[in-house]
Design a protein around this motif. Structure first.
Motif, PDB file in Angstrom:
ATOM      1  N   MET A 174      14.146   6.948   2.545  1.00  0.00           N
ATOM      2  CA  MET A 174      14.142   8.252   1.902  1.00  0.00           C
ATOM      3  C   MET A 174      12.939   8.449   0.983  1.00  0.00           C
ATOM      4  N   ASP A 175      12.597   7.430   0.182  1.00  0.00           N
ATOM      5  CA  ASP A 175      11.460   7.565  -0.725  1.00  0.00           C
ATOM      6  C   ASP A 175      10.175   7.867   0.034  1.00  0.00           C
ATOM      7  N   PHE A 176       9.972   7.175   1.160  1.00  0.00           N
ATOM      8  CA  PHE A 176       8.773   7.404   1.968  1.00  0.00           C
ATOM      9  C   PHE A 176       8.740   8.837   2.471  1.00  0.00           C
ATOM     10  N   HIS A 177       9.828   9.306   3.042  1.00  0.00           N
ATOM     11  CA  HIS A 177       9.843  10.643   3.639  1.00  0.00           C
ATOM     12  C   HIS A 177       9.777  11.749   2.595  1.00  0.00           C
ATOM     13  N   ARG A 178      10.440  11.577   1.486  1.00  0.00           N
ATOM     14  CA  ARG A 178      10.398  12.606   0.438  1.00  0.00           C
ATOM     15  C   ARG A 178       9.035  12.701  -0.224  1.00  0.00           C
ATOM     16  N   SER A 179       8.266  11.639  -0.170  1.00  0.00           N
ATOM     17  CA  SER A 179       6.966  11.655  -0.823  1.00  0.00           C
ATOM     18  C   SER A 179       5.872  12.298   0.042  1.00  0.00           C
ATOM     19  N   HIS A 180       6.204  12.636   1.281  1.00  0.00           N
ATOM     20  CA  HIS A 180       5.268  13.293   2.204  1.00  0.00           C
ATOM     21  C   HIS A 180       4.001  12.483   2.418  1.00  0.00           C
ATOM     22  N   LYS A 181       4.139  11.170   2.446  1.00  0.00           N
ATOM     23  CA  LYS A 181       3.002  10.303   2.724  1.00  0.00           C
ATOM     24  C   LYS A 181       2.737  10.287   4.225  1.00  0.00           C
ATOM     25  N   THR A 182       1.496  10.049   4.586  1.00  0.00           N
ATOM     26  CA  THR A 182       1.106   9.990   5.984  1.00  0.00           C
ATOM     27  C   THR A 182       0.643   8.581   6.307  1.00  0.00           C
ATOM     28  N   LEU A 183       1.134   8.038   7.398  1.00  0.00           N
ATOM     29  CA  LEU A 183       0.766   6.706   7.854  1.00  0.00           C
ATOM     30  C   LEU A 183      -0.042   6.859   9.131  1.00  0.00           C
ATOM     31  N   ALA A 222       0.829  -1.193   0.000  1.00  0.00           N
ATOM     32  CA  ALA A 222       0.000   0.000   0.000  1.00  0.00           C
ATOM     33  C   ALA A 222       0.871   1.254   0.000  1.00  0.00           C
ATOM     34  N   ILE A 223       1.974   1.230   0.726  1.00  0.00           N
ATOM     35  CA  ILE A 223       2.823   2.421   0.816  1.00  0.00           C
ATOM     36  C   ILE A 223       3.395   2.773  -0.547  1.00  0.00           C
ATOM     37  N   ASP A 224       3.947   1.786  -1.240  1.00  0.00           N
ATOM     38  CA  ASP A 224       4.551   2.058  -2.546  1.00  0.00           C
ATOM     39  C   ASP A 224       3.516   2.464  -3.584  1.00  0.00           C
ATOM     40  N   GLY A 225       2.268   2.049  -3.429  1.00  0.00           N
ATOM     41  CA  GLY A 225       1.225   2.370  -4.400  1.00  0.00           C
ATOM     42  C   GLY A 225       0.478   3.652  -4.111  1.00  0.00           C
ATOM     43  N   THR A 226       0.888   4.377  -3.076  1.00  0.00           N
ATOM     44  CA  THR A 226       0.209   5.616  -2.694  1.00  0.00           C
ATOM     45  C   THR A 226       0.909   6.813  -3.329  1.00  0.00           C
ATOM     46  N   ARG A 227       0.112   7.748  -3.830  1.00  0.00           N
ATOM     47  CA  ARG A 227       0.678   8.935  -4.491  1.00  0.00           C
ATOM     48  C   ARG A 227       1.421   9.810  -3.483  1.00  0.00           C
ATOM     49  N   ASP A 228       2.255  10.693  -3.997  1.00  0.00           N
ATOM     50  CA  ASP A 228       2.949  11.652  -3.138  1.00  0.00           C
ATOM     51  C   ASP A 228       1.917  12.475  -2.373  1.00  0.00           C
ATOM     52  N   GLY A 229       2.156  12.648  -1.089  1.00  0.00           N
ATOM     53  CA  GLY A 229       1.241  13.403  -0.247  1.00  0.00           C
ATOM     54  C   GLY A 229       0.025  12.603   0.189  1.00  0.00           C
ATOM     55  N   GLY A 230      -0.049  11.319  -0.200  1.00  0.00           N
ATOM     56  CA  GLY A 230      -1.206  10.494   0.125  1.00  0.00           C
ATOM     57  C   GLY A 230      -1.181   9.973   1.549  1.00  0.00           C
ATOM     58  N   ARG A 231      -2.278   9.347   1.926  1.00  0.00           N
ATOM     59  CA  ARG A 231      -2.420   8.827   3.280  1.00  0.00           C
ATOM     60  C   ARG A 231      -2.633   7.321   3.222  1.00  0.00           C
ATOM     61  N   ILE A 232      -1.924   6.596   4.047  1.00  0.00           N
ATOM     62  CA  ILE A 232      -2.061   5.153   4.175  1.00  0.00           C
ATOM     63  C   ILE A 232      -2.711   4.887   5.523  1.00  0.00           C
ATOM     64  N   VAL A 233      -3.839   4.185   5.520  1.00  0.00           N
ATOM     65  CA  VAL A 233      -4.539   3.863   6.758  1.00  0.00           C
ATOM     66  C   VAL A 233      -4.318   2.387   7.061  1.00  0.00           C
ATOM     67  N   VAL A 234      -3.714   2.113   8.199  1.00  0.00           N
ATOM     68  CA  VAL A 234      -3.501   0.734   8.625  1.00  0.00           C
ATOM     69  C   VAL A 234      -4.800   0.282   9.282  1.00  0.00           C
ATOM     70  N   GLY A 235      -5.538  -0.563   8.568  1.00  0.00           N
ATOM     71  CA  GLY A 235      -6.839  -0.998   9.051  1.00  0.00           C
ATOM     72  C   GLY A 235      -6.831  -2.422   9.558  1.00  0.00           C
ATOM     73  N   SER A 236      -5.687  -2.908   9.966  1.00  0.00           N
ATOM     74  CA  SER A 236      -5.584  -4.274  10.438  1.00  0.00           C
ATOM     75  C   SER A 236      -4.840  -4.278  11.757  1.00  0.00           C
ATOM     76  N   TRP A 237      -5.031  -5.327  12.512  1.00  0.00           N
ATOM     77  CA  TRP A 237      -4.340  -5.456  13.792  1.00  0.00           C
ATOM     78  C   TRP A 237      -3.405  -6.639  13.699  1.00  0.00           C
ATOM     79  N   TYR A 238      -2.161  -6.434  14.011  1.00  0.00           N
ATOM     80  CA  TYR A 238      -1.144  -7.464  13.873  1.00  0.00           C
ATOM     81  C   TYR A 238      -0.773  -8.121  15.194  1.00  0.00           C
ATOM     82  N   GLY A 239      -1.497  -7.805  16.258  1.00  0.00           N
ATOM     83  CA  GLY A 239      -1.207  -8.423  17.550  1.00  0.00           C
ATOM     84  C   GLY A 239       0.204  -8.096  17.994  1.00  0.00           C
ATOM     85  N   ASN A 240       0.939  -9.115  18.396  1.00  0.00           N
ATOM     86  CA  ASN A 240       2.315  -8.915  18.844  1.00  0.00           C
ATOM     87  C   ASN A 240       3.338  -9.160  17.747  1.00  0.00           C
ATOM     88  N   ARG A 241       2.869  -9.435  16.534  1.00  0.00           N
ATOM     89  CA  ARG A 241       3.803  -9.689  15.433  1.00  0.00           C
ATOM     90  C   ARG A 241       4.489  -8.402  14.983  1.00  0.00           C
TER      91      ARG A 241
END
Length: 108
Positions: free
Chosen positions: A28-37, A1-20
């Motif tokens: 750098m790519d993540f931070h330069r793209s100004h994506k929000t998690l 999902a992160i790599d497929g999100t446009r610059d400045g886009g928002r990624i919503v983590v809608g799952s629960w991974y427990g203790n995993r």
């Protein structure tokens, strides 16, 4: 999902991974793209919203959106049975990125 999100886009983590532990590439790519998690949690919301968004209202809105958006018509790329071979193949195709989302057919 992160790599497929446009610059400045928002990624919503809608799952629960427990203790995993979950590995994420947040270089750098993540931070330069100004994506929000952000995380999503149905059972709890910020205290400032609890007066207007009780659990019943949140669930009602969520189901209304599901009914209106019909995600299975837009996101499901394949439906497979639950036999070991079909299920294993489905997970492998998802892992390789060949499918977006699949549904399992019970009793198939």
């Amino acid at each position: 999902a992160i790599d497929g999100t446009r610059d400045g886009g928002r990624i919503v983590v809608g799952s629960w991974y427990g203790n995993r532990e979950v590995g994420l590439r947040l270089g750098m790519d993540f931070h330069r793209s100004h994506k929000t998690l952000v995380t999503s949690q149905v059972s709890e919301i910020p205290a400032a919203l609890t007066g207007t968004w009780d659990k019943a209202r949140r669930f009602a809105l969520a189901w209304d959106l599901v009914r209106r958006m019909r995600p299975s018509e837009h996101f499901l790329t394949r439906t497979v049975g639950l036999t070991g071979e079909e299920a294993q193949g489905a997970y492998e195709r998802l892992e390789r990125g060949e499918e977006i989302a699949m549904a399992f057919r019970y009793g198939a």
